[in-house]
Design an enzyme around this catalytic site. Structure first.
Site, PDB file in Angstrom:
ATOM      1  N   THR A 136      15.881  27.781  58.618  1.00 38.58           N
ATOM      2  CA  THR A 136      16.066  26.472  57.483  1.00 38.58           C
ATOM      3  C   THR A 136      16.033  27.038  56.113  1.00 38.58           C
ATOM      4  O   THR A 136      17.007  27.740  56.083  1.00 38.58           O
ATOM      5  CB  THR A 136      13.904  27.028  57.219  1.00 38.58           C
ATOM      6  OG1 THR A 136      13.421  25.911  56.189  1.00 38.58           O
ATOM      7  CG2 THR A 136      13.305  28.227  57.136  1.00 38.58           C
ATOM      8  N   ASP A 137      16.033  25.532  55.148  1.00 36.77           N
ATOM      9  CA  ASP A 137      16.683  25.877  54.239  1.00 36.77           C
ATOM     10  C   ASP A 137      16.330  26.506  53.257  1.00 36.77           C
ATOM     11  O   ASP A 137      16.529  26.931  52.377  1.00 36.77           O
ATOM     12  CB  ASP A 137      17.512  24.729  53.807  1.00 36.77           C
ATOM     13  CG  ASP A 137      16.251  23.462  53.482  1.00 36.77           C
ATOM     14  OD1 ASP A 137      15.390  23.613  53.636  1.00 36.77           O
ATOM     15  OD2 ASP A 137      16.378  22.535  52.955  1.00 36.77           O
ATOM     16  N   GLU A 138      14.797  26.563  53.399  1.00 39.70           N
ATOM     17  CA  GLU A 138      13.789  27.180  52.368  1.00 39.70           C
ATOM     18  C   GLU A 138      14.413  29.063  52.172  1.00 39.70           C
ATOM     19  O   GLU A 138      13.538  29.610  50.604  1.00 39.70           O
ATOM     20  CB  GLU A 138      12.660  27.874  53.302  1.00 39.70           C
ATOM     21  CG  GLU A 138      11.936  26.120  53.691  1.00 39.70           C
ATOM     22  CD  GLU A 138      10.559  25.616  53.929  1.00 39.70           C
ATOM     23  OE1 GLU A 138       9.682  26.325  53.446  1.00 39.70           O
ATOM     24  OE2 GLU A 138      10.398  25.189  54.056  1.00 39.70           O
ATOM     25  N   TYR A 163       6.394  32.493  54.789  1.00 34.63           N
ATOM     26  CA  TYR A 163       7.228  32.198  55.363  1.00 34.63           C
ATOM     27  C   TYR A 163       9.004  32.393  55.618  1.00 34.63           C
ATOM     28  O   TYR A 163       9.205  32.782  56.441  1.00 34.63           O
ATOM     29  CB  TYR A 163       6.805  30.253  55.860  1.00 34.63           C
ATOM     30  CG  TYR A 163       7.947  29.932  56.471  1.00 34.63           C
ATOM     31  CD1 TYR A 163       7.801  29.569  58.298  1.00 34.63           C
ATOM     32  CD2 TYR A 163       8.532  28.594  55.973  1.00 34.63           C
ATOM     33  CE1 TYR A 163       9.150  29.124  58.737  1.00 34.63           C
ATOM     34  CE2 TYR A 163       9.685  28.228  57.420  1.00 34.63           C
ATOM     35  CZ  TYR A 163      10.109  28.111  57.594  1.00 34.63           C
ATOM     36  OH  TYR A 163      11.258  27.677  58.765  1.00 34.63           O
ATOM     37  N   LYS A 167      11.831  34.497  57.270  1.00 35.06           N
ATOM     38  CA  LYS A 167      12.594  33.590  58.255  1.00 35.06           C
ATOM     39  C   LYS A 167      14.237  34.514  57.426  1.00 35.06           C
ATOM     40  O   LYS A 167      15.677  34.430  57.935  1.00 35.06           O
ATOM     41  CB  LYS A 167      13.061  31.735  57.754  1.00 35.06           C
ATOM     42  CG  LYS A 167      11.767  30.964  58.874  1.00 35.06           C
ATOM     43  CD  LYS A 167      12.240  31.039  60.311  1.00 35.06           C
ATOM     44  CE  LYS A 167      13.134  30.728  61.126  1.00 35.06           C
ATOM     45  NZ  LYS A 167      13.528  30.714  62.156  1.00 35.06           N
TER      46      LYS A 167
HETATM   47  P1  NAD Z   1       6.989  24.461  65.881  1.00 34.75           P
HETATM   48  O1  NAD Z   1       5.509  25.155  64.902  1.00 34.75           O
HETATM   49  O2  NAD Z   1       6.604  23.525  66.552  1.00 34.75           O
HETATM   50  O3  NAD Z   1       7.084  25.841  67.213  1.00 34.75           O
HETATM   51  C1  NAD Z   1       7.260  26.545  67.627  1.00 34.75           C
HETATM   52  C2  NAD Z   1       7.190  27.441  68.689  1.00 34.75           C
HETATM   53  O4  NAD Z   1       7.362  28.856  68.573  1.00 34.75           O
HETATM   54  C3  NAD Z   1       6.258  26.606  69.172  1.00 34.75           C
HETATM   55  O5  NAD Z   1       6.248  26.580  70.611  1.00 34.75           O
HETATM   56  C4  NAD Z   1       4.979  28.060  69.478  1.00 34.75           C
HETATM   57  O6  NAD Z   1       4.282  28.533  70.571  1.00 34.75           O
HETATM   58  C5  NAD Z   1       6.338  29.399  69.426  1.00 34.75           C
HETATM   59  N1  NAD Z   1       6.160  30.369  69.086  1.00 34.75           N
HETATM   60  C6  NAD Z   1       5.384  31.098  68.576  1.00 34.75           C
HETATM   61  N2  NAD Z   1       5.242  32.589  68.164  1.00 34.75           N
HETATM   62  C7  NAD Z   1       5.861  33.101  69.501  1.00 34.75           C
HETATM   63  C8  NAD Z   1       5.805  34.064  70.039  1.00 34.75           C
HETATM   64  N3  NAD Z   1       5.379  35.389  69.504  1.00 34.75           N
HETATM   65  N4  NAD Z   1       7.147  34.583  71.012  1.00 34.75           N
HETATM   66  C9  NAD Z   1       6.443  33.220  72.512  1.00 34.75           C
HETATM   67  N5  NAD Z   1       7.095  31.824  71.669  1.00 34.75           N
HETATM   68  C10 NAD Z   1       6.564  31.670  70.376  1.00 34.75           C
HETATM   69  O7  NAD Z   1       8.046  24.879  65.140  1.00 34.75           O
HETATM   70  P2  NAD Z   1       9.144  24.167  64.806  1.00 34.75           P
HETATM   71  O8  NAD Z   1       8.638  22.804  63.547  1.00 34.75           O
HETATM   72  O9  NAD Z   1       9.473  23.675  66.038  1.00 34.75           O
HETATM   73  O10 NAD Z   1      10.436  25.236  64.713  1.00 34.75           O
HETATM   74  C11 NAD Z   1      10.878  25.318  65.285  1.00 34.75           C
HETATM   75  C12 NAD Z   1      12.218  26.260  64.718  1.00 34.75           C
HETATM   76  O11 NAD Z   1      12.968  25.751  63.202  1.00 34.75           O
HETATM   77  C13 NAD Z   1      11.599  27.497  63.890  1.00 34.75           C
HETATM   78  O12 NAD Z   1      12.359  28.687  64.120  1.00 34.75           O
HETATM   79  C14 NAD Z   1      11.688  27.118  61.989  1.00 34.75           C
HETATM   80  O13 NAD Z   1      11.622  27.843  61.386  1.00 34.75           O
HETATM   81  C15 NAD Z   1      13.039  26.462  62.283  1.00 34.75           C
HETATM   82  N6  NAD Z   1      13.310  25.151  61.257  1.00 34.75           N
HETATM   83  C16 NAD Z   1      11.952  23.805  61.194  1.00 34.75           C
HETATM   84  C17 NAD Z   1      12.080  23.489  60.173  1.00 34.75           C
HETATM   85  C18 NAD Z   1      11.069  22.091  60.158  1.00 34.75           C
HETATM   86  O14 NAD Z   1      10.622  21.652  59.746  1.00 34.75           O
HETATM   87  N7  NAD Z   1       9.857  21.458  61.399  1.00 34.75           N
HETATM   88  C19 NAD Z   1      13.084  23.168  59.450  1.00 34.75           C
HETATM   89  C20 NAD Z   1      14.170  23.832  59.441  1.00 34.75           C
HETATM   90  C21 NAD Z   1      14.082  24.517  60.730  1.00 34.75           C
HETATM   91  P1  TYD Z   2       5.375  20.751  54.614  1.00 32.71           P
HETATM   92  O1  TYD Z   2       5.730  19.665  55.934  1.00 32.71           O
HETATM   93  O2  TYD Z   2       4.636  21.830  55.376  1.00 32.71           O
HETATM   94  O3  TYD Z   2       7.142  21.555  54.690  1.00 32.71           O
HETATM   95  P2  TYD Z   2       7.348  22.574  53.828  1.00 32.71           P
HETATM   96  O4  TYD Z   2       6.674  23.037  52.858  1.00 32.71           O
HETATM   97  O5  TYD Z   2       7.750  23.622  54.949  1.00 32.71           O
HETATM   98  O6  TYD Z   2       8.683  22.024  53.071  1.00 32.71           O
HETATM   99  O7  TYD Z   2       5.072  20.429  53.478  1.00 32.71           O
HETATM  100  C1  TYD Z   2       6.323  19.377  53.071  1.00 32.71           C
HETATM  101  C2  TYD Z   2       5.583  18.932  51.530  1.00 32.71           C
HETATM  102  O8  TYD Z   2       4.387  18.227  51.235  1.00 32.71           O
HETATM  103  C3  TYD Z   2       5.621  19.966  50.585  1.00 32.71           C
HETATM  104  O9  TYD Z   2       5.931  20.184  49.126  1.00 32.71           O
HETATM  105  C4  TYD Z   2       4.107  20.930  50.815  1.00 32.71           C
HETATM  106  C5  TYD Z   2       3.298  18.785  51.258  1.00 32.71           C
HETATM  107  N1  TYD Z   2       2.426  18.806  51.267  1.00 32.71           N
HETATM  108  C6  TYD Z   2       1.307  17.931  51.381  1.00 32.71           C
HETATM  109  O10 TYD Z   2       1.241  17.624  49.732  1.00 32.71           O
HETATM  110  N2  TYD Z   2       0.092  17.436  51.571  1.00 32.71           N
HETATM  111  C7  TYD Z   2      -0.173  18.470  52.310  1.00 32.71           C
HETATM  112  O11 TYD Z   2      -1.044  18.490  53.183  1.00 32.71           O
HETATM  113  C8  TYD Z   2       1.418  19.019  53.194  1.00 32.71           C
HETATM  114  C9  TYD Z   2       0.977  18.908  54.841  1.00 32.71           C
HETATM  115  C10 TYD Z   2       1.780  18.703  52.441  1.00 32.71           C
END
Ligand code: NAD
Ligand code: TYD
Length: 361
Positions: A136-138, A163, A167
């Site tokens: 992630t960019d976080e 989180y 990461k």
């Molecule tokens: P998500 O929470 O929707 O899915 C995570 C998946 O991992 C689930 O299917 C869960 O069952 C599985 N999982 C969790 N713990 C596990 C374990 N111990 N063993 C095996 N499987 C396990 O997450 P996502 O949003 O799809 O994110 C996927 C990846 O991308 C993550 O690594 C996250 O850090 C990264 N990422 C997400 C975003 C975003 O905007 N969602 C952005 C950048 C990077």
């Molecule tokens: P989120 O979807 O949790 O992603 P991330 O924190 O990983 O960027 O949140 C996106 C933005 O929205 C973040 O600034 C927090 C805000 N947010 C709310 O204002 N209300 C909410 O209920 C949630 C879940 C997030």
């Protein structure tokens, strides 16, 4: 035929990636999806590909080394694409420990098992094997709210939430394997994704779900925090392009100048729902800007994320293809057409989660 081991393929991005890969490569590849099926993992996301001969699901926890070793022992894995993680910042603030376990220790297990399976007796690695760590960019922390600076691959790590710290820890482990063993890997750091199959604890699906049921829309703080939104298919394409065309041992940021303030997104969701819902749909009467409710801010809330995708564009030719106006419409339509999916994931434990997370804000 290349064999992929995808971890976390039942989650939001992982399931979209698996769909993307079968659309792109059809029967030319084989995918093994290893997922522990936590609250965030849902096999419904993959229902339409369940019967494919070149797809296998294995319920496995990435912290369970014998289980992961077994997958490598029984299959000649060519590519690992490592998504599995705990992914929600708010949950990490409530309970960091599972984030350390899955994101740091789980990544260590994945690296150890891939290294053991792919290493030759002289310490080199078998030809063509590649590991891609999805991050992630976080990890880069927070940018000032002036729109002039961006995350680049050499931006120093400065994570703030448990989180993003977990990461960052996992990224550094991958880097250490590349530096120490010349382990064949890439890291991608990506901005906020949106699209189908996202669990409604994240901003966009939570607001859609609440608006449809007439519940308050909880906007944290002043609602002016900025995220850089990327349609999930564009991310899936970027991952594949990095793995096939990128230089090994490199990090690539994936994102693309699509910065929005949270409140803009919430207002756009309401307006789009009102435009998309037919007048005789009973859900329409629930949707209104009056639902917007400012609530207490997230602890340590990062102000702005924004990626400059110059490296991936210049080296690989990747660009985000889905304009936000189109992507958000597609996403909202998907949630409108998949009421049952939404009802299933928001029943049971979700109610309790919601109570715990939002009752004291
Ligand atoms: P998500 O929470 O929707 O899915 C995570 C998946 O991992 C689930 O299917 C869960 O069952 C599985 N999982 C969790 N713990 C596990 C374990 N111990 N063993 C095996 N499987 C396990 O997450 P996502 O949003 O799809 O994110 C996927 C990846 O991308 C993550 O690594 C996250 O850090 C990264 N990422 C997400 C975003 C975003 O905007 N969602 C952005 C950048 C990077
Ligand atoms: P989120 O979807 O949790 O992603 P991330 O924190 O990983 O960027 O949140 C996106 C933005 O929205 C973040 O600034 C927090 C805000 N947010 C709310 O204002 N209300 C909410 O209920 C949630 C879940 C997030």
């Amino acid at each position: 035929m290349r064999t992929y081991l995808v971890t976390g393929g039942a989650g939001f991005i992982g399931s979209n990636y698996i769909h993307y890969m079968f659309r792109k490569y059809g029967d030319e590849i084989r995918i093994i999806n290893a997922d522990a099926l936590t609250y965030a993992g849902n096999l419904e996301n993959l229902r339409d590909i369940e019967g494919r001969e070149n797809y296998t699901f294995i319920k496995a926890d990435i912290t369970d080394q014998p289980a992961i070793e077994k997958i490598f022992a029984e299959n000649d894995i060519d590519r690992v694409v490592h998504f599995a993680a705990e992914s929600h910042v708010d949950r990490s603030i409530k309970d960091p420990s599972v984030f350390v376990r899955t994101n740091v220790l789980g990544t260590a297990v994945m690296l150890n098992c891939a290294k053991a399976a792919w290493e030759n007796p002289d310490g080199s690695f078998k030809e063509g094997k590649k590991f891609l760590h999805v991050s992630t960019d976080e990890v880069y922390g927070s940018l000032p709210d002036d729109g002039t600076s961006f995350f680049r691959e050499d931006t120093p790590y400065d994570p703030h939430s448990p989180y993003s710290a977990s990461k960052a820890g996992s990224d550094l482990l991958v880097k250490s394997y590349m530096d120490t063993y010349h382990f064949p890997a890439n890291i991608t750091n990506t901005s906020n994704n949106y699209g189908p199959f996202q669990f409604p604890e994240k901003l966009i699906p939570l607001m859609i779900n609440n608006a449809l049921s007439g519940k308050p829309l909880p906007v944290y703080g002043d609602g002016r925090n900025i995220r850089d939104w990327l349609y999930v298919d564009d991310h899936a394409k970027g991952i594949d392009m990095v793995q096939e065309q990128g230089r090994l041992f490199q990090t690539y940021n994936i994102g693309g100048h699509n910065e929005k303030r949270n409140i803009e997104i919430v207002e756009l969701i309401i307006d789009t729902l009102l435009a998309e819902l037919p007048d005789d749909d009973p859900r329409k009467k629930n949707v209104s800007r009056d639902l917007i409710t400012y609530v207490g801010d997230r602890k340590g809330h990062d102000r702005r994320y924004a990626i400059a995708p110059d490296k991936i564009r210049a080296e690989i030719g990747w660009e985000p293809e889905t304009p936000f106006a189109e992507g958000i419409k597609k996403t909202i339509r998907w949630y409108l057409n998949n009421e049952e999916w939404l009802a299933n994931v928001t029943s049971g434990n979700y109610q309790k989660y919601y109570e715990d997370m939002y009752s004291n804000r």
